[in-house]
Design a protein around this motif. Structure first.
Motif, PDB file in Angstrom:
ATOM      1  N   ILE A 184     -29.342  17.828-115.442  1.00 42.68           N
ATOM      2  CA  ILE A 184     -29.580  16.418-115.758  1.00 42.68           C
ATOM      3  C   ILE A 184     -28.574  15.562-115.010  1.00 42.68           C
ATOM      4  CG2 ILE A 184     -29.624  14.670-117.571  1.00 42.68           C
ATOM      5  CD1 ILE A 184     -30.333  16.889-119.551  1.00 42.68           C
ATOM      6  N   ASP A 185     -29.068  14.622-114.235  1.00 42.44           N
ATOM      7  CA  ASP A 185     -28.222  13.681-113.515  1.00 42.44           C
ATOM      8  C   ASP A 185     -28.884  12.318-113.585  1.00 42.44           C
ATOM      9  OD1 ASP A 185     -26.065  12.785-112.039  1.00 42.44           O
ATOM     10  OD2 ASP A 185     -26.216  14.352-110.521  1.00 42.44           O
ATOM     11  N   GLY A 186     -28.216  11.298-113.062  1.00 45.04           N
ATOM     12  CA  GLY A 186     -28.818   9.979-113.101  1.00 45.04           C
ATOM     13  C   GLY A 186     -27.884   8.906-112.609  1.00 45.04           C
ATOM     14  N   ARG A 187     -28.385   7.690-112.648  1.00 45.93           N
ATOM     15  CA  ARG A 187     -27.612   6.556-112.176  1.00 45.93           C
ATOM     16  C   ARG A 187     -26.802   5.972-113.329  1.00 45.93           C
ATOM     17  NH1 ARG A 187     -26.880   1.437-111.281  1.00 45.93           N
ATOM     18  NH2 ARG A 187     -26.346   0.701-109.181  1.00 45.93           N
ATOM     19  N   PHE A 188     -25.826   6.748-113.763  1.00 48.52           N
ATOM     20  CA  PHE A 188     -24.939   6.305-114.818  1.00 48.52           C
ATOM     21  C   PHE A 188     -23.588   6.997-114.659  1.00 48.52           C
ATOM     22  CE2 PHE A 188     -28.403   8.898-116.980  1.00 48.52           C
ATOM     23  CZ  PHE A 188     -27.899  10.119-116.583  1.00 48.52           C
ATOM     24  N   PRO A 189     -22.552   6.496-115.343  1.00 50.58           N
ATOM     25  CA  PRO A 189     -21.225   7.105-115.234  1.00 50.58           C
ATOM     26  C   PRO A 189     -21.210   8.544-115.738  1.00 50.58           C
ATOM     27  CG  PRO A 189     -21.093   4.915-116.209  1.00 50.58           C
ATOM     28  CD  PRO A 189     -22.542   5.283-116.167  1.00 50.58           C
ATOM     29  N   ALA A 190     -20.194   9.286-115.319  1.00 46.52           N
ATOM     30  CA  ALA A 190     -20.094  10.703-115.681  1.00 46.52           C
ATOM     31  C   ALA A 190     -20.013  10.902-117.186  1.00 46.52           C
ATOM     32  CB  ALA A 190     -18.876  11.322-115.000  1.00 46.52           C
ATOM     33  N   ASN A 191     -19.336  10.001-117.896  1.00 46.18           N
ATOM     34  CA  ASN A 191     -19.216  10.178-119.346  1.00 46.18           C
ATOM     35  C   ASN A 191     -20.558   9.974-120.051  1.00 46.18           C
ATOM     36  OD1 ASN A 191     -19.009   7.323-118.773  1.00 46.18           O
ATOM     37  ND2 ASN A 191     -18.329   7.016-120.879  1.00 46.18           N
ATOM     38  N   VAL A 192     -21.391   9.076-119.530  1.00 43.31           N
ATOM     39  CA  VAL A 192     -22.726   8.889-120.101  1.00 43.31           C
ATOM     40  C   VAL A 192     -23.586  10.126-119.830  1.00 43.31           C
ATOM     41  CG1 VAL A 192     -24.840   7.498-119.996  1.00 43.31           C
ATOM     42  CG2 VAL A 192     -22.594   6.387-119.903  1.00 43.31           C
ATOM     43  N   ARG A 193     -23.472  10.658-118.619  1.00 41.33           N
ATOM     44  CA  ARG A 193     -24.203  11.884-118.281  1.00 41.33           C
ATOM     45  C   ARG A 193     -23.802  13.026-119.210  1.00 41.33           C
ATOM     46  NH1 ARG A 193     -23.023  13.356-112.436  1.00 41.33           N
ATOM     47  NH2 ARG A 193     -20.988  13.784-113.355  1.00 41.33           N
ATOM     48  N   SER A 194     -22.519  13.177-119.477  1.00 40.69           N
ATOM     49  CA  SER A 194     -22.047  14.248-120.359  1.00 40.69           C
ATOM     50  C   SER A 194     -22.600  14.086-121.770  1.00 40.69           C
ATOM     51  CB  SER A 194     -20.514  14.262-120.398  1.00 40.69           C
ATOM     52  OG  SER A 194     -19.972  14.542-119.125  1.00 40.69           O
ATOM     53  N   GLN A 195     -22.605  12.848-122.254  1.00 43.24           N
ATOM     54  CA  GLN A 195     -23.165  12.600-123.594  1.00 43.24           C
ATOM     55  C   GLN A 195     -24.648  12.939-123.639  1.00 43.24           C
ATOM     56  OE1 GLN A 195     -21.975   8.853-125.676  1.00 43.24           O
ATOM     57  NE2 GLN A 195     -20.763   8.471-123.831  1.00 43.24           N
ATOM     58  N   LEU A 196     -25.374  12.575-122.577  1.00 44.72           N
ATOM     59  CA  LEU A 196     -26.809  12.852-122.543  1.00 44.72           C
ATOM     60  C   LEU A 196     -27.069  14.356-122.536  1.00 44.72           C
ATOM     61  CD1 LEU A 196     -29.676  11.819-122.425  1.00 44.72           C
ATOM     62  CD2 LEU A 196     -29.451  11.607-119.931  1.00 44.72           C
ATOM     63  N   VAL A 197     -26.287  15.112-121.786  1.00 39.19           N
ATOM     64  CA  VAL A 197     -26.442  16.577-121.755  1.00 39.19           C
ATOM     65  C   VAL A 197     -26.160  17.162-123.131  1.00 39.19           C
ATOM     66  CG1 VAL A 197     -25.504  18.715-120.797  1.00 39.19           C
ATOM     67  CG2 VAL A 197     -25.950  16.779-119.283  1.00 39.19           C
ATOM     68  N   GLU A 198     -25.091  16.709-123.774  1.00 38.72           N
ATOM     69  CA  GLU A 198     -24.737  17.230-125.101  1.00 38.72           C
ATOM     70  C   GLU A 198     -25.817  16.932-126.129  1.00 38.72           C
ATOM     71  OE1 GLU A 198     -20.982  15.555-126.081  1.00 38.72           O
ATOM     72  OE2 GLU A 198     -19.889  16.614-124.493  1.00 38.72           O
ATOM     73  N   ARG A 199     -26.336  15.708-126.116  1.00 33.82           N
ATOM     74  CA  ARG A 199     -27.359  15.340-127.101  1.00 33.82           C
ATOM     75  C   ARG A 199     -28.682  16.050-126.815  1.00 33.82           C
ATOM     76  NH1 ARG A 199     -26.221   9.187-129.161  1.00 33.82           N
ATOM     77  NH2 ARG A 199     -23.975   9.162-128.728  1.00 33.82           N
ATOM     78  N   THR A 200     -28.976  16.278-125.544  1.00 34.91           N
ATOM     79  CA  THR A 200     -30.199  17.010-125.207  1.00 34.91           C
ATOM     80  C   THR A 200     -30.100  18.451-125.696  1.00 34.91           C
ATOM     81  OG1 THR A 200     -30.552  15.621-123.250  1.00 34.91           O
ATOM     82  CG2 THR A 200     -31.710  17.721-123.322  1.00 34.91           C
TER      83      THR A 200
END
Length: 406
Positions: free
Chosen positions: A338-354
């Motif tokens: 999972i990647d995207g046009r957002f900061p690294a901390n937002v990406r990490s949160q999205l991976v954890e919640r997924t």
């Protein structure tokens, strides 16, 4: 005759190469060697010969040619137990350059990238929706700026222009607030010809999410040979990598994850783009009086979204979880990236919640999938587009499809 490496396990001698075919085989072997070095970071001649099946003498001839062309550099000698120290070779960052253009639904970016995948310069503008003339004017203005970052000697090494844009850019115009019919100018457009009018470079074109997936596969450090890839932009897109190769599909539309049906918690179904796309965060921000385009212009910090971001992350994670489980029922992917046009901390949160959302889904009979955060980040589509000319001229990757201007 030299036993050549043709990428398909075939003995080149069996083809009884003669004349121009021999020249083609030599060019192919040079690409194979460059690709090996690119994948491994650095390799000694003996290891190159072993992996390609070329004789040590022929491998040395190829390496000398690549060194003379300044495409590779000698690294520090490595001493073994006996004999002369081996000298690993690595790609020369200044050996070749490419321009990469990402045409998105909310912004357009042009980058200058070196042979090792490092961005040397970046120009961008944001807009409410893409207009053809605006994009062409942007390229005409930004290209000379990026060329000017290189001395004349290196400027001549710009290989081409790679272009990444969404499949059917004109679709979902309503979702991004474009006036009716205004984006139809993209429907039958020959992108290569339009851009060839403002640049003297060879033009290669690919889907933007496919290009992002290629960037992760080629320049990233995911360390997985089988993964399904998701890039969250204005709309979400993706790609598929199997056995280390990017799979483009019969019609070049493999990994169209944005169209995957996801069950609504209130009943019925919607596509993944309605769960895990940044245009949803835009709408939520606008509903509270915010300027949605500030997100793309970099004039608003992600922390300022507050509870909006939390709600968006939960909704996006729910959609991604169902998409990943559905994908794993078709092919036993080792991981989902999972990647995207957002900061690294937002990406990490999205991976954890997924990952947490996946645990709530019945996965009986399915192999476990490891969730990983993308390692390229915001510029994945730009890096992917800039890599297209490199594959066209220097590297081997038969699964990366592109089209080239005549």
């Amino acid at each position: 005759m030299e036993r050549g490496f043709d990428g398909n396990g075939m003995d080149a001698a069996e083809g009884r190469m003669r004349g121009s075919n021999q020249s083609g085989l030599r060019a192919h072997n040079k690409r194979a060697v460059l690709s090996l070095i690119r994948r491994n970071g650095r390799l000694a001649k003996a290891e190159i010969a072993r992996r390609t099946g070329l004789s040590p003498q022929t491998a040395s001839v190829i390496m000398r040619a690549l060194e003379a062309e300044e495409l590779v550099l000698r690294d520090q000698p490595q001493r073994g137990r006996v004999g002369q120290p081996s000298i690993p070779m690595r790609l020369n960052p200044d050996g070749a350059f490419a321009l990469g253009l990402k045409i998105g639904r909310r912004s357009v970016d042009l980058v200058l990238m070196d042979f090792t995948g490092r961005i040397r310069g970046h120009e961008r503008i944001a807009y409410p929706f893409p207009r053809l003339q605006q994009v062409i004017d942007f390229v005409a203005e930004a290209e000379p700026k990026l060329r000017g970052l290189l001395p004349a000697r290196l400027g001549r090494r710009i290989t081409g222009l790679g272009v990444a844009l969404p499949y059917e850019l004109w679709s979902w115009a309503d979702e991004i607030g474009a006036p009716m019919g205004i984006m139809d100018e993209w429907r039958d457009l020959d992108v290569r010809s339009a851009l060839a009018a403002v640049t003297d470079l060879t033009v290669n074109v690919a889907n933007d999410a496919t290009a992002a997936c290629a960037a992760e596969n080629v320049f990233g450090s995911t360390q997985s040979a089988d993964f399904v890839y998701f890039f969250v932009g204005a709309f979400i897109g993706g790609g598929i990598v199997m056995n280390g190769d990017l799979v483009s599909g019969r019609l070049g539309n493999a990994g169209a994850v944005g169209s995957m049906p996801i069950p609504r918690e209130e009943g019925g179904y919607a596509q993944l783009i309605n769960f895990a796309s940044l245009h949803l965060l835009e709408k939520m921000y606008e509903a509270e009086g915010g300027d949605a385009l500030a997100l793309w212009r970099g004039k608003v910090s992600w922390e300022s979204f507050g509870p909006l971001l939390e709600r968006w992350l939960d909704r996006a994670a729910y959609g991604l979880a169902h998409a990943i489980v559905s994908a794993s029922s078709i092919y036993d992917f080792e991981s989902a990236v999972i990647d995207g046009r957002f900061p690294a901390n937002v990406r990490s949160q999205l991976v954890e919640r997924t990952a947490a959302a996946i645990e709530k889904i019945n996965r009986q009979g399915l192999a476990p999938v490891t969730l990983r955060a993308g390692t390229i980040g915001t510029d994945a589509r730009e890096i992917g587009s800039a890599s297209l000319p490199f594959f066209a001229h220097y590297l081997l990757d038969h699964q990366v499809l592109f089209t080239e201007a005549d």
